[in-house]
Every structure is written in structure tokens, then in C-alpha cells.
Scaffold this motif. Structure first.
Motif, mmCIF file in Angstrom:
data_model
loop_
_atom_site.group_PDB
_atom_site.id
_atom_site.type_symbol
_atom_site.label_atom_id
_atom_site.label_comp_id
_atom_site.label_asym_id
_atom_site.label_seq_id
_atom_site.Cartn_x
_atom_site.Cartn_y
_atom_site.Cartn_z
ATOM 1 N N UNK A 155 0.884 -1.280 0.141
ATOM 2 C CA UNK A 155 0.189 0.011 0.215
ATOM 3 C C UNK A 155 0.937 1.320 -0.184
ATOM 4 N N UNK A 156 2.295 1.225 0.172
ATOM 5 C CA UNK A 156 3.217 2.357 0.246
ATOM 6 C C UNK A 156 3.277 2.861 -1.182
ATOM 7 N N UNK A 157 3.335 4.266 -1.410
ATOM 8 C CA UNK A 157 3.390 5.061 -2.563
ATOM 9 C C UNK A 157 4.679 5.412 -2.881
ATOM 10 N N UNK A 158 5.793 5.182 -2.495
ATOM 11 C CA UNK A 158 6.979 5.692 -2.617
ATOM 12 C C UNK A 158 7.644 5.052 -3.921
ATOM 13 N N UNK A 159 8.586 5.599 -4.462
ATOM 14 C CA UNK A 159 8.840 5.196 -5.670
ATOM 15 C C UNK A 159 9.684 3.826 -5.601
ATOM 16 N N UNK A 160 10.554 3.482 -4.382
ATOM 17 C CA UNK A 160 11.143 2.300 -4.391
ATOM 18 C C UNK A 160 10.741 1.559 -3.196
ATOM 19 N N UNK A 161 10.496 0.299 -2.931
ATOM 20 C CA UNK A 161 10.315 -0.442 -1.683
ATOM 21 C C UNK A 161 11.536 -1.115 -1.684
ATOM 22 N N UNK A 162 12.057 -1.134 -0.331
ATOM 23 C CA UNK A 162 13.469 -1.761 -0.108
ATOM 24 C C UNK A 162 13.017 -2.731 1.162
ATOM 25 N N UNK A 163 13.187 -3.950 0.800
ATOM 26 C CA UNK A 163 12.686 -4.975 1.568
ATOM 27 C C UNK A 163 13.995 -6.030 1.994
ATOM 28 N N UNK A 164 14.052 -6.521 3.232
ATOM 29 C CA UNK A 164 15.014 -7.395 3.665
ATOM 30 C C UNK A 164 14.738 -8.973 3.650
ATOM 31 N N UNK A 165 15.518 -9.825 3.053
ATOM 32 C CA UNK A 165 15.373 -11.022 3.213
ATOM 33 C C UNK A 165 16.499 -11.853 4.168
ATOM 34 N N UNK A 166 16.071 -12.968 4.478
ATOM 35 C CA UNK A 166 17.203 -13.668 5.435
ATOM 36 C C UNK A 166 17.378 -15.167 4.975
ATOM 37 N N UNK A 167 18.405 -15.654 5.543
ATOM 38 C CA UNK A 167 18.645 -16.902 5.015
ATOM 39 C C UNK A 167 17.637 -18.065 5.840
ATOM 40 N N UNK A 168 17.535 -18.915 5.114
ATOM 41 C CA UNK A 168 16.784 -19.990 5.571
ATOM 42 C C UNK A 168 15.044 -19.703 5.208
ATOM 43 N N UNK A 169 14.332 -20.771 5.606
ATOM 44 C CA UNK A 169 12.903 -20.611 4.631
ATOM 45 C C UNK A 169 11.977 -19.299 5.282
ATOM 46 N N UNK A 170 12.057 -19.335 6.628
ATOM 47 C CA UNK A 170 11.340 -18.163 7.436
ATOM 48 C C UNK A 170 11.642 -16.907 6.743
ATOM 49 N N UNK A 171 10.629 -16.145 6.133
ATOM 50 C CA UNK A 171 10.913 -14.632 5.726
ATOM 51 C C UNK A 171 9.785 -13.910 6.704
ATOM 52 N N UNK A 172 9.787 -12.490 6.404
ATOM 53 C CA UNK A 172 9.003 -11.678 7.012
ATOM 54 C C UNK A 172 7.655 -11.761 6.373
ATOM 55 N N UNK A 173 6.811 -11.136 7.129
ATOM 56 C CA UNK A 173 5.331 -10.963 6.670
ATOM 57 C C UNK A 173 5.364 -9.992 5.457
ATOM 58 N N UNK A 174 6.158 -8.920 5.397
ATOM 59 C CA UNK A 174 6.190 -8.185 4.295
ATOM 60 C C UNK A 174 6.422 -8.874 2.855
ATOM 61 N N UNK A 175 7.409 -9.854 2.944
ATOM 62 C CA UNK A 175 7.704 -10.854 1.987
ATOM 63 C C UNK A 175 6.661 -11.464 1.442
ATOM 64 N N UNK A 176 5.599 -12.043 2.361
ATOM 65 C CA UNK A 176 4.599 -12.926 2.175
ATOM 66 C C UNK A 176 3.484 -12.074 1.586
ATOM 67 N N UNK A 177 3.318 -10.793 1.827
ATOM 68 C CA UNK A 177 2.434 -9.885 1.321
ATOM 69 C C UNK A 177 2.773 -9.580 -0.347
ATOM 70 N N UNK A 178 4.237 -9.300 -0.320
ATOM 71 C CA UNK A 178 4.293 -9.092 -1.961
ATOM 72 C C UNK A 178 4.166 -10.521 -2.699
ATOM 73 N N UNK A 179 4.729 -11.483 -2.213
ATOM 74 C CA UNK A 179 4.392 -12.851 -2.790
ATOM 75 C C UNK A 179 2.901 -13.103 -3.287
ATOM 76 N N UNK A 180 1.875 -12.725 -2.181
ATOM 77 C CA UNK A 180 0.545 -12.936 -2.700
ATOM 78 C C UNK A 180 0.141 -11.974 -3.516
ATOM 79 N N UNK A 181 0.693 -10.858 -3.919
ATOM 80 C CA UNK A 181 -0.020 -9.920 -4.734
ATOM 81 C C UNK A 181 1.015 -10.296 -6.025
ATOM 82 N N UNK A 182 2.185 -11.335 -6.236
ATOM 83 C CA UNK A 182 2.850 -11.286 -7.405
ATOM 84 C C UNK A 182 3.031 -12.844 -7.532
ATOM 85 N N UNK A 183 2.197 -13.676 -7.226
ATOM 86 C CA UNK A 183 2.346 -15.039 -7.644
ATOM 87 C C UNK A 183 3.581 -15.750 -7.029
#
Length: 494
Positions: A13-41
Motif C-alpha cells: 500500500x506504500x506509494x514511494x518510488x522504491x520499496x526496500x525489503x530485507x530477506x534472511x537466510x532460511x525458509x522463514x521470511x517476514x510477513x512483508x515478503x509474504x505480502x508481496x508474494x501474495x500480490x505477485x504469484x
């Protein structure tokens, strides 16, 4: 640079030009990653699984506008193992991110870095503006072609804990003030000596006083210094056509305006030729940085005024220039200092301690709680600690320990060196009370021993910043150290 914090964690829902998101080693990722995944298959997870997105610490992957509902550019930054993500790791992530954004000419980002480890969110918020400022700083005042301005203009941080958001915002604000203070210190320190002399320092001090009504600025020229019997200070500047000027900046933020102040004394040798004991020509251009102690005091006092600290602080910039001419002081001269202690001049290139000794005597009148002097004093400190650590010595172990603790908290490293009676033997004189140079062995410590003779009436610490105040070579320029360390020390006194 503008900074802001948002409580809304819906990344798509953010309107900024660029989203900077962090990823971690392993299978567990943040809810923000899951949110983007849901919107982009499930795109982000697929790219992580295929190895096209590297989760190792500091690795970046830039994705342009995605096909579905996420319309912004996305910068994915690896943060390594979540269990080992500490402040040092966060700094590496910030550095990698800002460099990548600069290369892509991004103007406004939204970033989730504060959500990674709630235990260090405040520390990250405080360090972030300082790191960004360090990476984007440029001194080009004297270049005919100016450097291109940084493209990144606004940085919005996502943070989900409404209970602590005010605390994090406060730390972010502190970080901005510290970053600005470091920039001010660098700007003064990088000035050439034909511009930056003691008068220039005094003018900068007066200008700071005009900008901040909670500061009082007083300047002492050579006539005033002579009336105070600051003969050692004056001797150093005798060979220069530029007047020696001591600038005193007072801040009274405590409820009791007469409460004992914390005093900072900065060596302000705006150029040090070595005097009659002239330095080798190679690298002498860098002696414009011999006033970095005074520049540090300026930056710290700027921050103190902006932070409105509930303590009293006094900063002194001891401006002077050490040049050889027919009126210059000589090896073999004996000087009577303001304190009455006599000094045999062995080396006119050991001038900083002569300026400081009278200044340290002068500040007795403030009945200080502590006094800290900051000086690019000895090349020996570079031999001892390299360019990594500021040397700390003093007459009060607790004060020295407080400064080391503050340096660690600020990420502005310092290390203590001994100062005891064995070293005092090296500054004995046959024809005066002491000499101004104790020889090569333990040179940093014997310089501190010299200063200690003038600080017996209060708690005192000496910071030798010869190795940390500036960089040489292709990246020549002031570092702004130890501004962050000293501001942290003063913050710890509240």
C-alpha cells in the motif's frame, strides 16, 4: 535528507518510488515478503529459491516494476542469518543499500529495516542518518565543477510497534542531529588554511551563536590572551601573521545555570608547519587538519544546542597557527605558562600541548565537572593505534572508562593508554620545570603527561585523534571523529 517513520506495515500500500525489503537466510521470511508474494504469484520466494535473490549479508537485488499490483521498484537486501543480525550487520546492510540506491538514482524509498530485530531498532534508527550522511558527503566548495547531488532525498521507515514508536522516532531525530554535527565538523576541517585561520574559527563560532540563542560566544584575541598571561599559547602563534584567537562557546541547559559544566577544549592549529623545527614537505598539506580538535568542539556544541541537553557545556576552540619567521619561538626558549609552570622548548613542532596547557589552565575558572581536550597531538598515536582507535588518557579512571563506553555505543572506537609516574620522568628539564617533548618512546603518553601537569584541579581526559580525525591519499578528507563519541558521552550525563 528527510526521514519519516510509518506505522502502516502493509508494504504493497506504500506509494514511494522504491520499496526496500530485507530477506534472511532460511525458509522463514517476514510477513512483508509474504505480502508481496501474495500480490505477485510468489515471485520473491521463487527468486530466493532459485538463487536469483541472494540472502547473504549485504547482497542486493534490484527488481523493476512487477507485473501485478506492486507498481514500485523493489530493492531486495540480504540480511544473513536472523539469529546473528546485530547492529554491525545492520550497518553493513545500510551501507550496501544506500550505495545501490545511489547507482539507480532513486529519490524516495520505503524500508522495513526497523522491523528485523526489535531489540536494536532504536540503535539502527540512530545510526542510519549518520551512515547515509557519511556515504553521501562531498566537499566540493573549491571545485569549479560541482559534484552531482545525491538522488536519494527522502527515506521512510516502517515500524510496527505503536508503543515504542516515539522512542524510535526520538533516536532517529538524534541520529540526524549527530549526522549534521559531523558534517559541520568536516566542512570546517576540510577548509584550506588560507581560508580557515583562527579568525575564521571565531567567525564560525559567532555565527553558531547567532543561529542558536541558547549559546553564548566570546572571542579572545592576542591582547586579551596577553592579559591572561597565556604566554605559551601566544608563543606558538608568534611566527604567523594570522592572529591567535581563543573562542569560547557556552551552553547552559541545566535548571541550575551555575551547575558545574562539562568542558571541551579543542586544539585549533589551523596550519602546523612545525615552526623552526620545520616538518618534512611530504604530507605537510595535511597539516591543515591540525585544527580538527577545534572543529570537533564546534560540531559537538552545534548538536548540544539542537538537542537542548539538560546540562551545562562549554566548548573552547584554541585557534592558532605555527609558522617560522624572525619572530617565531625557538628550540631552547623557556616559556612561563599561565599556570606559572615553566617549559623548556625542545621542539617547536610539539606546539599543540603549549596551546592546550594555557587553555586547560584558563578553563579552571568554570569550576568544571569534567574537562576533555581533543587534539591531533602526536604521530605516535598512529603508530600505537593506527587509524582505527582514538587514544584516551586521563587523571580519572572512571572518566576514561565512561568515554570508552560512549565510544562503543556510538560506534566511534577509542582505546585507553596508561599514564603514570614512569612516563613523567621523560619530561623533566635541566633548566625549567618541564620540557615540551619527551622523546620518541611513548610519545603519545608523554604528551598526555605534559598536559596532566595543568589539569590537577579537575577531572580530565585527553583524546588524541591524530590517527582518526582525517584520511590521507585518494580519499583525503576529515572524518568528523570523535563527534559522535563526545555527543554520546554528553547524552549519557543527562
Amino acid at each position: 535528507m528527510q526521514y519519516a517513520i510509518k506505522n502502516n506495515l502493509a508494504i504493497t500500500k506504500q506509494k514511494e518510488e522504491c520499496l526496500v525489503i530485507t530477506v534472511q537466510l532460511g525458509k522463514l521470511q517476514s510477513n512483508l515478503i509474504k505480502e508481496i508474494d501474495e500480490e505477485n504469484n510468489g515471485l520473491i520466494s521463487q527468486l530466493i529459491k532459485s538463487g536469483d535473490i541472494n540472502c547473504q549479508l549485504g547482497k542486493t537485488t534490484f527488481l523493476y516494476t512487477l507485473a501485478n499490483s506492486t507498481k514500485q521498484k523493489i530493492l531486495v537486501v540480504g540480511c544473513g542469518d536472523a539469529k546473528s543480525f546485530d547492529l554491525n550487520a545492520a550497518k553493513k546492510v545500510i551501507q550496501a543499500t544506500i550505495k545501490e540506491l545511489a547507482s539507480k538514482k532513486v529519490n524516495h524509498i520505503c524500508w522495513d529495516i526497523l522491523t528485523l530485530n526489535s531489540a536494536i531498532s532504536c540503535e539502527i534508527a540512530k545510526q542510519l542518518p549518520q551512515i547515509v550522511s557519511e556515504l553521501t558527503y562531498c566537499f566540493d566548495e573549491f571545485k569549479s565543477t560541482k559534484s552531482e547531488q545525491p538522488s536519494l532525498q527522502k527515506l521512510t521507515l516502517l515500524y510496527g510497534d505503536k508503543k515504542t514508536v516515539n522512542q524510535v522516532e526520538g533516536q532517529l531525530s538524534q541520529g540526524q542531529i549527530i549526522a549534521n554535527a559531523i558534517v559541520s565538523t568536516k566542512n570546517i576541517a576540510n577548509m584550506p588554511s588560507n581560508v580557515c585561520n583562527a579568525k575564521y574559527l571565531a567567525e564560525q563560532g559567532k555565527s553558531l551563536g547567532q543561529q542558536h540563542t541558547n549559546l553564548k560566544v566570546t572571542c579572545f584575541g592576542e591582547k586579551e590572551l596577553a592579559k591572561l598571561n597565556m604566554n605559551a599559547y601566544l608563543a606558538v602563534g608568534r611566527g604567523s601573521t594570522n592572529e591567535s584567537i581563543m573562542t569560547v562557546i557556552e551552553y547552559h541547559g541545566a535548571k541550575d545555570k551555575k551547575a558545574q559544566p562539562y568542558v571541551l577544549v579543542g586544539k585549533g592549529l589551523t596550519f602546523d608547519s612545525g615552526g623552526i623545527s620545520i616538518k618534512p614537505s611530504a604530507g605537510m598539506d595535511e597539516m591543515k587538519y591540525d585544527m580538527c580538535g577545534a572543529a570537533t568542539v564546534f560540531g559537538v556544541m552545534q548538536a548540544v544546542a539542537e538537542l537542548k541537553l539538560p546540562i551545562n557545556v562549554i566548548g573552547v576552540m584554541a585557534g592558532c597557527e605555527n609558522m617560522p619567521d624572525g619572530n617565531a619561538y625557538r628550540p631552547g626558549d623557556i616559556l612561563t605558562t599561565m599556570s606559572g609552570i615553566t617549559v623548556e622548548v625542545i621542539n617547536t613542532d610539539a606546539e599543540g600541548r603549549l596551546v592546550l596547557c594555557d587553555t586547560l589552565t584558563y578553563v579552571e575558572r568554570f569550576n568544571p565537572k569534567t574537562v576533555i581536550d581533543i587534539a591531533t597531538l602526536t604521530g605516535a598515536c598512529i603508530v600505537a593505534l593506527g587509524h582505527h582507535y582514538t587514544g584516551v588518557m586521563g587523571n580519572n579512571p572512571q572518566l576514561v572508562e565512561q568515554l570508552i563506553t560512549s565510544s562503543n555505543k556510538a560506534g566511534d572506537k577509542a582505546w585507553s593508554l596508561p599514564i603514570d609516574s614512569d612516563f613523567q620522568e621523560q619530561i623533566k628539564s635541566t633548566c625549567a620545570d618541564i620540557v615540551n617533548a619527551g622523546g620518541r618512546d611513548g610519545g603519545t603518553i608523554t604528551a598526555a603527561c605534559f598536559l596532566s601537569r595543568f589539569t590537577e584541579k579537575y577531572q580530565w581526559a585527553h583524546l588524541d585523534i591524530a590517527g582518526t580525525a582525517w584520511r590521507s591519499g585518494a580519499n583525503k578528507g576529515a572524518t568528523g571523529r570523535p563527534v559522535a563519541m563526545l555527543i554520546q558521552y554528553l547524552l549519557d550525563q543527562k
